[in-house]
Design a protein around this motif. Structure first.
Motif, mmCIF file in Angstrom:
data_model
loop_
_atom_site.group_PDB
_atom_site.id
_atom_site.type_symbol
_atom_site.label_atom_id
_atom_site.label_comp_id
_atom_site.label_asym_id
_atom_site.label_seq_id
_atom_site.Cartn_x
_atom_site.Cartn_y
_atom_site.Cartn_z
ATOM 1 N N LYS A 114 43.616 39.969 34.057
ATOM 2 C CA LYS A 114 43.476 38.576 33.638
ATOM 3 C C LYS A 114 43.564 38.423 32.123
ATOM 4 O O LYS A 114 43.758 37.317 31.619
ATOM 5 N N GLU A 115 43.412 39.516 31.403
ATOM 6 C CA GLU A 115 43.392 39.443 29.941
ATOM 7 C C GLU A 115 44.779 39.524 29.313
ATOM 8 O O GLU A 115 44.958 39.116 28.163
ATOM 9 N N TYR A 134 38.530 38.001 40.808
ATOM 10 C CA TYR A 134 39.834 38.331 40.231
ATOM 11 C C TYR A 134 40.961 38.287 41.266
ATOM 12 O O TYR A 134 42.107 38.592 40.954
ATOM 13 N N GLU A 136 43.135 36.204 42.607
ATOM 14 C CA GLU A 136 43.753 34.887 42.475
ATOM 15 C C GLU A 136 45.269 34.916 42.600
ATOM 16 O O GLU A 136 45.884 33.903 42.913
ATOM 17 N N ASN A 137 45.872 36.047 42.327
ATOM 18 C CA ASN A 137 47.329 36.152 42.335
ATOM 19 C C ASN A 137 47.827 36.361 43.758
ATOM 20 O O ASN A 137 47.459 37.339 44.417
#
Length: 201
Positions: A114-115, A134, A136-137
């Protein structure tokens, strides 16, 4: 063909396998506590990385044996080591990046993916509840066992509700193995390998 290189993070040796033909594909392996990159689930991920011409970074957290009570407190130091290694690799050199992570490593991989601004595809192996935020994709994949003592039934259900592809192996534990049934365990490993192949090609 690949050449083996090493980089140092906090006095810990990180193994890097570089394709002798310049590549724009990178695979990063994030192990769990006591589940190193040489154990089956990650060993065969690395094998597909070699097969399909990826550069491969194998994260090493140093001396971190499995202790269920210390998993959460180990996330932050593991994250710092992995981030330092990734910054030394320079992800901007790559067009296709796959993070393959196991247990504690799924939280670290999730945080890091995510970063960065580039697209990163995750394969989360036996994720923890702390990994769920995390997920989400829609390109990501998670693989769990329904007899994993590190994951409650409620959290397993919550994972299946996330907008990603989710696989749940019946009777499989935190290593995606079935106690007293090595043939079924090998079959699950084969299924995981087929998932690697589909994503890496």
């Amino acid at each position: 063909m690949h050449t083996k290189d090493c980089i140092m993070t906090k006095d810990i040796k990180q193994e890097v396998y570089r394709n002798q033909n310049r590549t724009q594909k990178l695979m990063v392996l994030f192990p769990g506590m006591g589940y190193t990159c040489d154990k089956p689930l990650l060993h065969y991920a690395k094998a597909y990385g070699f097969l399909y011409g990826y550069d491969i970074l194998c994260i090493n957290y140093g001396k971190m044996t499995f202790d269920k009570s210390k998993v959460l407190s180990s996330i932050a130091p593991a994250y710092e080591i992995a981030k330092e290694a990734l910054n030394m690799i320079n992800l901007t050199n790559y067009e296709k990046i796959i993070f393959i992570s196991k247990s504690l490593g799924t939280v670290v991989a999730g945080q890091l993916s995510k970063e960065y601004t580039m697209d990163i595809q995750n394969i989360f192996l036996t994720p923890l509840k702390e990994t769920i935020p995390y997920m989400e994709n829609s390109e990501d994949v998670t693989i769990s066992g329904d007899h994993d003592p590190m994951l409650s039934c409620d959290n397993l259900q919550l994972i299946q509700e996330q907008p990603i592809t989710s696989f749940v192996f019946p009777n499989a534990n935190h290593s995606l193995e079935v106690e007293k049934d090595p043939v079924q365990s090998i079959d699950y490993l084969h299924q995981v390998a087929k998932i690697y192949e589909k994503i890496c090609v």
